[in-house]
Design an enzyme around this catalytic site. Structure first.
Site, PDB file in Angstrom:
ATOM      1  N   GLU A 329       0.438  -0.797  -0.033  1.00 49.00           N
ATOM      2  CA  GLU A 329       0.233   0.243  -0.228  1.00 49.00           C
ATOM      3  C   GLU A 329       0.975   1.230   0.244  1.00 49.00           C
ATOM      4  OE1 GLU A 329      -3.083   0.182   2.912  1.00 49.00           O
ATOM      5  OE2 GLU A 329      -3.235   2.425   3.514  1.00 49.00           O
ATOM      6  N   GLU A 334      -2.019  11.094   3.586  1.00 46.86           N
ATOM      7  CA  GLU A 334      -3.322  11.342   4.664  1.00 46.86           C
ATOM      8  C   GLU A 334      -3.344  12.409   6.226  1.00 46.86           C
ATOM      9  OE1 GLU A 334      -4.613   6.966   5.616  1.00 46.86           O
ATOM     10  OE2 GLU A 334      -1.931   6.893   5.927  1.00 46.86           O
TER      11      GLU A 334
END
Length: 452
Positions: A329, A334
């Site tokens: 990933e 974020e």
């Protein structure tokens, strides 16, 4: 009969003795007037809108106390003794409302009570619902609210930025701010000024450019500028449903809309992902590119949502996903709302992941990440993964060249993802604040470049 006379005389003498003892005990008789009178000077209290201290003089014929029946006035001292003049200071906060506000000073002495009205006036002012606007490169319009207690006029200092109407009156009004298409190579700026008798306020306007700056050595292979339609087109597919998504998230993901509410809305060259509570359920969007890529330069211009509980992301997952974290990933950007403007980049694989506390990550404060658009990018090569914010490196992770999928599963096609989660292990780590809903995550464009 004589015995009876002595008996009554004894009772009389005893009663007299009790009365005399009571009178000679040395205690002062209680001075409690039947009518308490209060004097307050001045008794017509009208104070201007600024934060300030204001003095009054209070006197009463009994001990007394004073309080205010509001939270914007405090009093000192809180009372006084009978028949003495006391200077009481009233400390007032600034009145930011558009109208005068009123409160009572409550004077109390025993069961007697007196109220003195206080008025704090409002300054002449205009309040706008926003103080800045950002437009995509396309010609578009935004509507804002103006609340005022007097008449006003509006004007733009740039010919490509327009306002309608040019004037308004006291009360709640709507103002349209519109921009012509920006075909230049750079963002441009304007200022809309609202003028009224006694002052002015301004709305800063930014219009971004759609001109594509290609990184050296790369070629544009895919992009979405969000310039067409009212929802994202066929370049994207949606994941839907609830279940926490492995992070105990609270939202339910839907495909573009929930009923009549569009939650993936395209307008003015900008995609808005909206997290909204409808009924008892919070709905949001998790969308993915149909195309996938192995290596490249991936870029998006983003404005992050506000509010404790929000968790926006711009990230990548493998096209042929079977297991997490073994297949890898890549988190380009974020942020969680309880820590505003701190953005992070991470990678996850078997050897490095947050479940084991071994993930590779880096966080950085990006001032204004929730107020302005910034460019978040990933450069992914066979040798390294590197992320950037506005062209400045944020995170670097090198391929150890051990040919071990546990440490480098990043040699297969990945697709791009955009989502706005609500709550969850990270987004809700310090609780959620539903007053932040609806929360809006805005995306100006997404672009993919590869070496040929």
């Amino acid at each position: 009969m004589l015995r009876s006379i002595f008996k009554y005389a004894f009772v009389f003498l005893a009663a007299s003795s009790i009365i005399c003892c009571a009178c000679s005990s040395g205690d002062e008789p209680v001075d409690a007037p039947e009518t308490v009178t209060f004097s307050v000077s001045p008794d017509n209290i009208i104070i201007s809108d600024e934060a300030q201290t204001y003095s009054i003089t209070v006197r009463a014929n009994a001990n007394w106390s004073i309080t205010a029946d509001c939270d914007w006035i405090s009093t000192f001292p809180s009372g006084g003794v009978k028949n003495q003049d006391v200077n009481v200071k009233l400390t007032l906060t600034a009145n930011k409302d558009l109208e005068s506000r009123f409160a009572n000073l409550v004077l109390q002495a025993g069961s007697s009570r007196k109220e003195v009205k206080v008025e704090q006036t409002a300054a002449a002012k205009v309040v706008t619902s926003v103080n800045s606007l950002t437009f995509g490169a396309q010609a578009s319009v935004n509507q804002i609210e103006i609340n005022s207690n007097l008449s006003w006029t509006a004007a733009s200092n740039e010919s490509w930025c327009h306002v309608t109407p040019l004037q308004g009156t006291a009360g709640l009004s709507k103002l349209d701010v519109s921009c012509d298409e920006n075909s230049s190579n750079e963002s441009r700026y304007a200022r809309v000024t609202i003028t009224y008798n006694g002052g002015s306020c301004a709305i800063d306007v930014t219009q971004m450019s759609d001109v594509i700056n290609v990184p050296e050595g790369y070629t544009l292979v895919w992009n979405d500028e969000f310039n067409e339609g009212s929802e994202p087109g066929d370049k994207w597919w949606y994941e839907t449903g609830a279940g926490g998504w492995g992070n105990n998230e609270l939202q339910y993901y839907v495909k573009a809309r929930q009923g009549n509410d569009i939650l993936a809305s395209v307008e003015g060259g900008i995609l808005s992902i909206i997290c909204k509570k409808i009924g008892n359920t919070v709905y949001s969007i998790r969308m993915n590119t149909n195309d996938s890529w192995k290596y490249g330069y991936f870029e998006a211009r983003l404005k992050l949502p506000k509010g404790k509980g929000t968790w926006p992301a711009f990230w990548m997952m493998p096209k042929n996903f079977t297991t997490w974290p073994g297949d890898g990933e890549i988190d380009i950007m974020e942020e969680v709302g309880y820590k505003p403007d701190y953005v992070s980049s991470s990678i996850h694989c078997n050897s490095y992941n947050h479940v084991n506390g071994t993930q590779k990550t880096r966080e950085k404060l990006i001032q204004g990440a929730q107020d302005d658009f910034h460019i978040y990018a990933l450069e992914w090569t066979p040798d390294f993964i590197r992320t950037y914010v506005d062209g400045v490196e944020l995170f670097y992770f090198a391929n150890d060249k051990k040919n071990d999928k546990n440490t480098w599963p990043f040699n297969a096609p990945f697709y791009l993802k955009l989502n706005l989660a609500w709550g969850g292990n990270w987004g809700g780590a310090q609780g959620i604040d539903e007053s932040a809903l609806p929360a809006i995550y805005q995306i100006d464009y997404v672009r993919v470049f590869q070496k040929q």
